[in-house]
Design a protein around this motif. Structure first.
Motif, short mmCIF file in Angstrom:
data_model
loop_
_atom_site.label_atom_id
_atom_site.label_comp_id
_atom_site.label_asym_id
_atom_site.label_seq_id
_atom_site.Cartn_x
_atom_site.Cartn_y
_atom_site.Cartn_z
N ILE A 73 0.76 -1.24 -0.20
CA ILE A 73 0.26 0.04 -0.02
C ILE A 73 0.91 1.35 0.07
O ILE A 73 1.79 1.26 0.88
CB ILE A 73 -1.04 -0.05 1.09
CG1 ILE A 73 -1.69 -1.37 1.32
CG2 ILE A 73 -1.74 1.07 1.06
CD1 ILE A 73 -2.51 -1.63 0.47
N ASP A 74 0.95 2.03 -0.95
CA ASP A 74 1.95 3.10 -1.19
C ASP A 74 1.62 4.45 0.04
O ASP A 74 2.45 5.34 0.11
CB ASP A 74 1.62 3.68 -2.53
CG ASP A 74 0.64 4.25 -3.15
OD1 ASP A 74 -0.28 4.75 -2.35
OD2 ASP A 74 0.77 4.93 -4.28
N ASP A 79 -3.85 3.12 8.31
CA ASP A 79 -5.08 3.57 8.04
C ASP A 79 -5.83 2.74 6.95
O ASP A 79 -7.18 2.35 7.22
CB ASP A 79 -5.09 5.06 7.56
CG ASP A 79 -5.06 6.17 8.75
OD1 ASP A 79 -5.14 5.82 9.69
OD2 ASP A 79 -4.54 7.18 8.42
N PHE A 80 -5.33 2.39 5.94
CA PHE A 80 -5.91 1.36 4.87
C PHE A 80 -6.35 0.03 5.67
O PHE A 80 -7.45 -0.29 5.38
CB PHE A 80 -4.82 1.22 3.75
CG PHE A 80 -5.18 0.65 2.49
CD1 PHE A 80 -5.51 1.50 1.35
CD2 PHE A 80 -5.62 -0.70 2.29
CE1 PHE A 80 -6.06 0.92 0.27
CE2 PHE A 80 -6.36 -1.02 1.10
CZ PHE A 80 -6.65 -0.28 0.08
N ALA A 81 -5.46 -0.51 6.50
CA ALA A 81 -5.92 -1.61 7.21
C ALA A 81 -6.82 -1.59 8.12
O ALA A 81 -7.97 -2.33 8.20
CB ALA A 81 -4.66 -2.01 7.85
N GLU A 148 -12.90 0.32 -3.25
CA GLU A 148 -13.38 1.43 -2.84
C GLU A 148 -12.60 2.37 -1.83
O GLU A 148 -12.41 3.61 -1.88
CB GLU A 148 -14.61 1.01 -1.91
CG GLU A 148 -15.51 2.11 -1.56
CD GLU A 148 -16.74 1.56 -1.08
OE1 GLU A 148 -17.27 2.08 0.18
OE2 GLU A 148 -17.47 0.65 -1.61
N ILE A 149 -11.74 1.76 -0.94
CA ILE A 149 -11.01 2.52 -0.02
C ILE A 149 -9.74 3.42 -0.87
O ILE A 149 -9.57 4.23 -0.69
CB ILE A 149 -10.30 1.45 1.05
CG1 ILE A 149 -11.49 0.93 1.99
CG2 ILE A 149 -9.16 2.01 1.75
CD1 ILE A 149 -11.22 0.18 2.82
N ALA A 150 -9.22 2.63 -1.94
CA ALA A 150 -8.15 3.00 -2.56
C ALA A 150 -8.51 4.08 -3.73
O ALA A 150 -7.78 5.24 -3.59
CB ALA A 150 -7.47 1.77 -3.52
N GLN A 151 -9.68 4.34 -4.02
CA GLN A 151 -10.40 4.92 -4.82
C GLN A 151 -10.42 6.44 -4.03
O GLN A 151 -10.29 7.49 -4.61
CB GLN A 151 -11.65 4.81 -5.31
CG GLN A 151 -11.48 3.80 -6.39
CD GLN A 151 -10.86 4.15 -7.65
OE1 GLN A 151 -10.77 5.43 -8.00
NE2 GLN A 151 -10.17 3.10 -8.32
N ASN A 152 -10.60 6.45 -2.67
CA ASN A 152 -10.96 7.54 -1.79
C ASN A 152 -9.77 8.20 -1.18
O ASN A 152 -9.82 9.08 -0.56
CB ASN A 152 -12.03 7.13 -0.93
CG ASN A 152 -13.41 6.97 -1.50
OD1 ASN A 152 -13.83 7.54 -2.54
ND2 ASN A 152 -14.07 5.92 -0.85
N ARG A 153 -8.36 7.56 -1.60
CA ARG A 153 -7.29 7.94 -1.17
C ARG A 153 -6.71 9.07 -1.84
O ARG A 153 -6.73 9.12 -2.91
CB ARG A 153 -6.42 6.81 -0.87
CG ARG A 153 -6.78 5.74 0.04
CD ARG A 153 -5.84 4.63 0.42
NE ARG A 153 -4.67 4.89 0.91
CZ ARG A 153 -4.75 4.89 2.15
NH1 ARG A 153 -6.13 4.75 3.04
NH2 ARG A 153 -3.62 5.08 3.20
N VAL A 154 -5.97 10.04 -1.22
CA VAL A 154 -5.17 11.07 -2.04
C VAL A 154 -3.80 10.93 -1.98
O VAL A 154 -3.30 10.33 -1.20
CB VAL A 154 -5.64 12.58 -1.54
CG1 VAL A 154 -7.07 13.10 -2.11
CG2 VAL A 154 -5.78 12.59 0.33
#
Length: 154
Positions: A73-74, A79-81, A148-154
């Motif tokens: 996860i870049d 937070d992703f987890a 979904e989580i990845a799409q909402n990350r900046v």
């Protein structure tokens, strides 16, 4: 965090009682089926997460038996987890660098930045669920949540 682990003392435990030995022997007989199913799950992860932003998939190999399916996860892995866990996806961390484990930190006086490459990789890796009882619907749900989580990350 519930998806991490630590080692605070060192030792081995090699004893195995008869009932656990019998169970292990029975499990060995299922090894080929287990590997086949984990490879199917890995293929589904690869297909469904192929173009997912912020997520790097592991390299593929015919010999890989996928005891873990570890992605990178870049941005802000923790937070992703936590977001995945809050959606019912049980993720975890494997391969914590030795210098971050309590036992080795105290015994050898290691500092967090003593091994920068190990630290950088560790801060990005995340193990996705990959066990034989995982259904195709479960895998699709996991992939949907990751995307979904990845799409909402900046």
């Amino acid at each position: 965090m519930s998806f991490t682990y630590d080692v605070d003392r060192i030792g081995q435990k090699y004893d195995l009682n008869a009932i656990n030995s019998a169970y292990a022997i029975a499990q060995f007989e299922k090894t080929d089926a287990f590997i086949k199913r984990r490879k199917q799950i890995a293929a589904a992860y690869r297909e469904q997460l192929a173009n997912c932003p912020h997520v790097t998939l592991p390299s593929d190999s015919e010999e890989h038996i996928y005891t873990q399916f570890i992605v990178k996860i870049d941005k802000n892995r923790d937070d992703f987890a936590k977001a995945l866990i809050s959606r019912g996806v049980s993720v975890s961390l494997h391969y914590v660098p030795v210098h971050l484990l309590s036992y080795y930190k105290s015994k050898y006086n290691y500092k967090v930045n003593d091994f920068p490459n190990a630290l950088k990789n560790y801060q990005q890796i995340l193990s996705l669920p990959i066990y034989t009882a995982l259904s195709d619907d479960d895998v699709s749900y996991i992939c949907e949540q990751i995307k979904e989580i990845a799409q909402n990350r900046v």
